[in-house]
Structures are given as structure tokens and as C-alpha cells.
Design an enzyme around this catalytic site. Sequence first.
Site: not given
Length: 452
Positions: A151, A272, A278, A285
Site C-alpha cells: 500500500h 526543466s 529540476k 514516466e
Amino acid sequence: MSRFNEPTDAAFDAINRSLDVDQRLWPFDIAQSRAHVTMLAAKGIIPAEDAGLIHDALEQVAGELEAGIFPFEQSDEDIHMAVERRVSEIAGPAGGRIHTARSRNDQVATDLVLFTRQASLDAVASIDQLIATLIEVAEAHLDWAMPGYTHLQRAQPIYLSHHLLAYVWMLARDRERFRFVESQCQQLPLGSGALAGVNFDTDRGSVAAELGFAEVVPNSLDAVSSRDYILDFLSASATCGTHLSRLGGELVLWSSQEFAFVELPDRWTSGSSLMPQKKNPDAAELLRAKAPRLVANLTGFHGVMHALPLAYNKDMQEDKHYLFDSVDNLQLALAAANGMLDGAEFNRDAMNDAASDSMIAATDLADLLVRRGIPFRESHAAIAAIVRHCVDDNRELSSLTLEELQLHNAAFDEEAIQLLSQQSWLESKQSAGGTALSRVEEQLVDARALLS
Ligand code: ARG
């Protein structure tokens, strides 16, 4: 002369043409044409001299396609028509014999089964590469502790090696699925004609042998109308992609500042355009996002094949759209998974800190009471009370004294304190397939055997 009285509508040409998609089948189309023409001449169906001219023309056509200088024309509906047209241009009237005793229906089926066979072998090779990388990374982080989750809550500590090896076993099963697909690509469709067979005394067996098939498809209707090897490939890709999506999802989490378990290699991340600090895990992804696309290809093509009357229907031309998309995206996903893991830098301290949360030893404390003769449900309740007490008082499990533990259950003894202080809970998972080092080492032996 043509049967038609008016030229085709431009929009019809656009919807009907498959050349842009299917031209990548050309190496298989040339190979089967060579085998076909050789057989036709051997059986005396076409003159040997003409066969020679066609072979020479096919040689030139292959060279032009390879070099990207093949002169495609608007009238070339698909790669089969383009090649035949060009062969006739080069070989003259002899070229008109290449399409003897065959149809585009058995031709496209043959291209596809050859293509799918190769794609399956390529998938197996890329999976092997990823398995090898996972094993290497597991070996290099054999005893690096990290939390195991259920979980996404810290559940029980494990070794990073154990976690990574879980993916090896998923991929080993994926590899079996692609091997199965390859086993489904061992029968030659060519020689079935449009659907009923052909009016010539052909030798399908010799064509099969030349193209590396074990046998011929025994039914001409089945030969031109079945695409289940494609469904099998799409299915294997969907499952493999789903496995890779879980790896991608974990890499996204682990590379976040909140986890900080891993830093992905620069060459597999992006910056970024706005926020200079970043480092984005784009490839991880996309591993997540490729999976539903691979699943969609499977369900989409099931839709195309559903309730189609035998034999060939133009609907089936869409097969390449699904197949090629899955082949390409699966390869990209496997390459991305491999590349990210290959250069990943794991953070031992961050993982260890997260795994040292002594709350994570709650199950081990419960099991200690079980070993002292307390029924598991009773010990579970005792530990739950202890955890609640710690949470209320903002204390670590490991800060409890033996006396405090004994207030909850008199069966606690000194081993409880050792268990909490030494983090022995990792090495206590000695069951077969467990995370204890000796068991992980056993697993590694079996995992390495996958590659031999
Ligand atoms: N481009 C077609 C396809 O990919 C080839 C077979 C065409 N057959 C036909 N009878 N029109 O399915």
C-alpha cells in the site's frame, strides 16, 4: 485495360493505401519473392531464364530500398505492389511472372509472420539484456537495506537486490511469452493464393525450408485470414509493458526528493525549461505511460479481428498499425529501463534510514511472541497496542525497555531488545525466496542461469 470506368477518389486512395506503414516489411517481401520465384522455376511453372531476370531485378530493388532511393509512385498502394511494379520496370515482361501462383493475401500474411518472428527474437534479446543489467545492479547492492512496501506504506525491510530480482522473474516470464510467439510463427502461409489454394503444381515445402519455416499452414483459408500470432505478440507486449510500467513508477518515486533513494543518470533525464534545479525522470514516466498504449494495441486489434468472416478482409490491413506500434514502443521501453538502471546511483543512507524505522520491525516482534507460544492473533493485538502507545508518545519502537514491553505481554524477553537494536529483522527472513542474504544469493544463482 481495367475493370473500372473512373479513376479512384483521392480520399479513397488515402484510406486504402498502406504503403507508408507497410514499406518497412520490404526485406521480408523480397526474401519471400526470391524463394517463390526459385520454386516456380524449379517446378517448371515459369522459364528459368525469366526467373533469372526477376532475381536480378529483385537484387536491384533491394539495393534501392536499402539505400532509400527506391522510386515510389502514387499508384503504389502497398509495398507488395511497389516491388512488383519496379521488378517489371527492371526485368521487362519477365517481371510479369513474379505474381504467378500467389496473391497479396498470402504474400502479406507471409511478410507479417516473418516480421513477427524476428520481432519476437528481438524482444527476447532486449529482455535478456535488461535481465543481465538487473542482475548486475542487484549484485552491486546485495546487502543494501531498504523498506519493502505494501500500500506504499513501509511494511518490512528488504534488500535492494531482492527488490530488483523480483523484476528479473517477471521478465523471465515475459521472455517465455515471446518465445511462445516465435513458436507460433513456424508455418508458411505462402502458396495459399487468395484463399483457396492455387492452380499450379507448386512445392510449398521448399519455399518453407528456404524461408526457415518448419512447415506450411495446412489450410489455405486459415493461412490468409489468421493473425493470432500478432495477437500473441501484442499480448506479450502488453504484459511486459505493464511490468516495465511498475519499474518506471518506482523509479519516479525513488528519484523524487521525498524518497531520494536513487539518482538517475543524466543521459536518461531532462531539465526543466523553467526551474533550473529540476532533473525530471521523463523516461521513467514514459515507461509508466507506454503500458496502456501497448494494452490498447491489443484490445484495438482484437476489435479489428472480432467477427470477421473468413477469409481475407481489408480490415486486416490495419494489423500493421497495431503491430508496429507495439514492436517499436516495447523496444523503446526495454531500452529505457535498461539505460536508467545501468547508470542509476542508489543512495545507501537514504534507503537505510527509511528501513531503520523500528516500526518496521513490528511484525518481527509479533513473531517473537509466537515463537514464545503466544497465538499470532493475540501477539498481533499486543504489538498493535505497543505501536499505538509509541505513536501517541512520539517514540520509536527501539526506545522501549524490556519492562515497558512486558507491560503489554509478559512473554517478552531480552531477544526483543536485540531484535529492535540490531535490525536483525532483515536476516531473519530465511524462508526459501525470502530476503535474507543467503536466500538472495541462491536466487542470484538461478537468475544467472536464465542467461546461460
Ligand atoms: N495491403 C494489404 C494488407 O496489408 C495487402 C493485401 C491486400 N489484399 C487485397 N486483396 N486487397 O492487408
